[in-house]
Design a protein around this motif. Sequence first.
Motif, PDB file in Angstrom:
ATOM      1  N   TYR A   1       0.839  -1.195   0.000  1.00  0.00           N
ATOM      2  CA  TYR A   1       0.000   0.000   0.000  1.00  0.00           C
ATOM      3  C   TYR A   1       0.878   1.250   0.000  1.00  0.00           C
ATOM      4  CZ  TYR A   1      -3.956  -2.991   1.272  1.00  0.00           C
ATOM      5  OH  TYR A   1      -4.931  -3.957   1.282  1.00  0.00           O
ATOM      6  N   GLN A   2       0.299   2.325  -0.474  1.00  0.00           N
ATOM      7  CA  GLN A   2       0.981   3.615  -0.372  1.00  0.00           C
ATOM      8  C   GLN A   2       1.181   3.957   1.102  1.00  0.00           C
ATOM      9  OE1 GLN A   2      -1.281   6.579  -2.475  1.00  0.00           O
ATOM     10  NE2 GLN A   2      -1.303   5.422  -4.394  1.00  0.00           N
TER      11      GLN A   2
ATOM     12  N   LYS B   1      -5.585   2.484  -2.614  1.00  0.00           N
ATOM     13  CA  LYS B   1      -4.214   2.776  -2.206  1.00  0.00           C
ATOM     14  C   LYS B   1      -3.290   1.569  -2.381  1.00  0.00           C
ATOM     15  CE  LYS B   1      -5.354   6.884  -0.678  1.00  0.00           C
ATOM     16  NZ  LYS B   1      -4.890   8.129  -1.344  1.00  0.00           N
ATOM     17  N   LYS B   2      -3.851   0.462  -2.850  1.00  0.00           N
ATOM     18  CA  LYS B   2      -3.062  -0.755  -3.042  1.00  0.00           C
ATOM     19  C   LYS B   2      -2.220  -0.615  -4.307  1.00  0.00           C
ATOM     20  CE  LYS B   2      -5.399  -4.407  -2.140  1.00  0.00           C
ATOM     21  NZ  LYS B   2      -6.349  -5.555  -2.285  1.00  0.00           N
ATOM     22  N   ILE B   3      -0.918  -0.949  -4.213  1.00  0.00           N
ATOM     23  CA  ILE B   3      -0.023  -0.751  -5.358  1.00  0.00           C
ATOM     24  C   ILE B   3       0.643  -2.036  -5.839  1.00  0.00           C
ATOM     25  CG2 ILE B   3       0.463   1.652  -4.762  1.00  0.00           C
ATOM     26  CD1 ILE B   3       3.131   0.727  -3.590  1.00  0.00           C
TER      27      ILE B   3
ATOM     28  N   ILE C   1       4.484  -5.340  -8.682  1.00  0.00           N
ATOM     29  CA  ILE C   1       3.853  -4.016  -8.665  1.00  0.00           C
ATOM     30  C   ILE C   1       2.770  -3.980  -9.737  1.00  0.00           C
ATOM     31  CG2 ILE C   1       4.217  -1.541  -9.074  1.00  0.00           C
ATOM     32  CD1 ILE C   1       5.472  -2.437  -6.505  1.00  0.00           C
TER      33      ILE C   1
ATOM     34  N   ASP D   1      -0.413  -0.291 -13.432  1.00  0.00           N
ATOM     35  CA  ASP D   1      -0.810   1.123 -13.477  1.00  0.00           C
ATOM     36  C   ASP D   1      -0.211   1.941 -12.337  1.00  0.00           C
ATOM     37  OD1 ASP D   1      -2.240  -0.079 -11.488  1.00  0.00           O
ATOM     38  OD2 ASP D   1      -4.159   0.832 -12.006  1.00  0.00           O
ATOM     39  N   THR D   2       0.687   1.321 -11.556  1.00  0.00           N
ATOM     40  CA  THR D   2       1.322   2.028 -10.436  1.00  0.00           C
ATOM     41  C   THR D   2       2.629   2.653 -10.892  1.00  0.00           C
ATOM     42  OG1 THR D   2       0.371   0.521  -8.810  1.00  0.00           O
ATOM     43  CG2 THR D   2       2.293   1.794  -8.126  1.00  0.00           C
ATOM     44  N   GLN D   3       2.813   3.922 -10.594  1.00  0.00           N
ATOM     45  CA  GLN D   3       4.033   4.627 -10.936  1.00  0.00           C
ATOM     46  C   GLN D   3       4.973   4.655  -9.726  1.00  0.00           C
ATOM     47  OE1 GLN D   3       4.776   5.792 -14.053  1.00  0.00           O
ATOM     48  NE2 GLN D   3       2.820   4.881 -14.682  1.00  0.00           N
TER      49      GLN D   3
END
Length: 397
Positions: free
Chosen positions: A241-242, A269-271, A286, A289-291
Amino acid sequence: MSKKRNYRLFLFGFLLADLIAAGVLSLEELKDRIPDTVYIRYGQEEGLGDSLDIPLITYPETIDVSDRGSYQIPCSLLGMLPLKNVQVETVEDQWVCVSGNPVGLYMETQGVLIVDTGEITNQNGIALEPAANIVQPGDYILEVNGKTVSRKRELIAEIEDCQGENVELVVNRKGEEIPLSLEPVLTQEENYKLGIWVRDNTQGIGTITYVDEKGRFGALGHGISDTDTGELLDVSGGELYQAQIVSIIRGAQGVPGELSGYIEYEDEKKIGTIEKNTDIGIFGQIFSDTQISGEKVKIGYKQEVKKGKAQILMQLEGKVEYYDIEITDIYSSQQDTNKSFQIQVTDPELLAKTGGIVQGMSGSPILQDGKLIGAVTHVFVQDSSKGYGIFIENMLE
């Protein structure tokens, strides 16, 4: 005369045995200095000599190579006593994105973890300990009365439904499935209990070390262990998570500091997902779509690591930054693979903010000469400016 002669022979034998033992220990220490595996970049095979430049150690100048990418070199003591074969792997340059970003970790255990046993007071006010000497801290409950359980609430529900009958468990004890039977105790609150403390998940904050081109990540540089049993958690999976660092507790002599963070355990918020918890780090994927911000750098192998200046990459106040450190000792053949080399923080800004290395920094990338060579793993309790790092090649294996 005979007694004196026997005494001298005894002393001579004792001295000889002592010399032999010292010689064997010296040979073992010499063998430990020889690396098990050396990675050589294509076109840079001359670097092999630097990796095996060890006093008294010799190896052939030429060798038959049946496979261009992998071969073995026999090392010996002065060309006479064989010691070890070194595996040489010839590799292409490998690149990853270094991170240094803090993340929230949530992991679920493979079954319900037994932390400890305890006493229960029954309806008559008598203290009993029904699980003592039957279950052990570190056991994972897999089944209760023939039903698979993976959550603490499922275990509690099954115990409450037992109506006083023996509860049949199947536990995983260090890889072996063992059937156990426990007699529940009816408490003064009219609940049935087994007298065990259990846990089914863990959470916290760590640092991502790298993300490769396929979105695979490595973090922490060491495993996550249960705080009560000290055993590496056997996990069935988990999520990333972030996270945000909200405060810093500075390290001091005898008291390790800490990065305190804020984690929002919400789907948006899950990455990423956690797939493995090992003694050299946690690993997973990862989301596409997560940067994850990070510079693309080349991997540096253990034979390229040298004493002297290096940098760690980490986020303290909303931005990932480089901080200066010094590599003071290198343990190329260290059996404890997440304590591969010793570091000391020299950056005045980082020392002022954290006192050096604090909990939550595990996984912070370590770079030298522009290459990713490892990650922060441990802090010295008596001197928070010092700690250990793991070779990045250990994590990539």
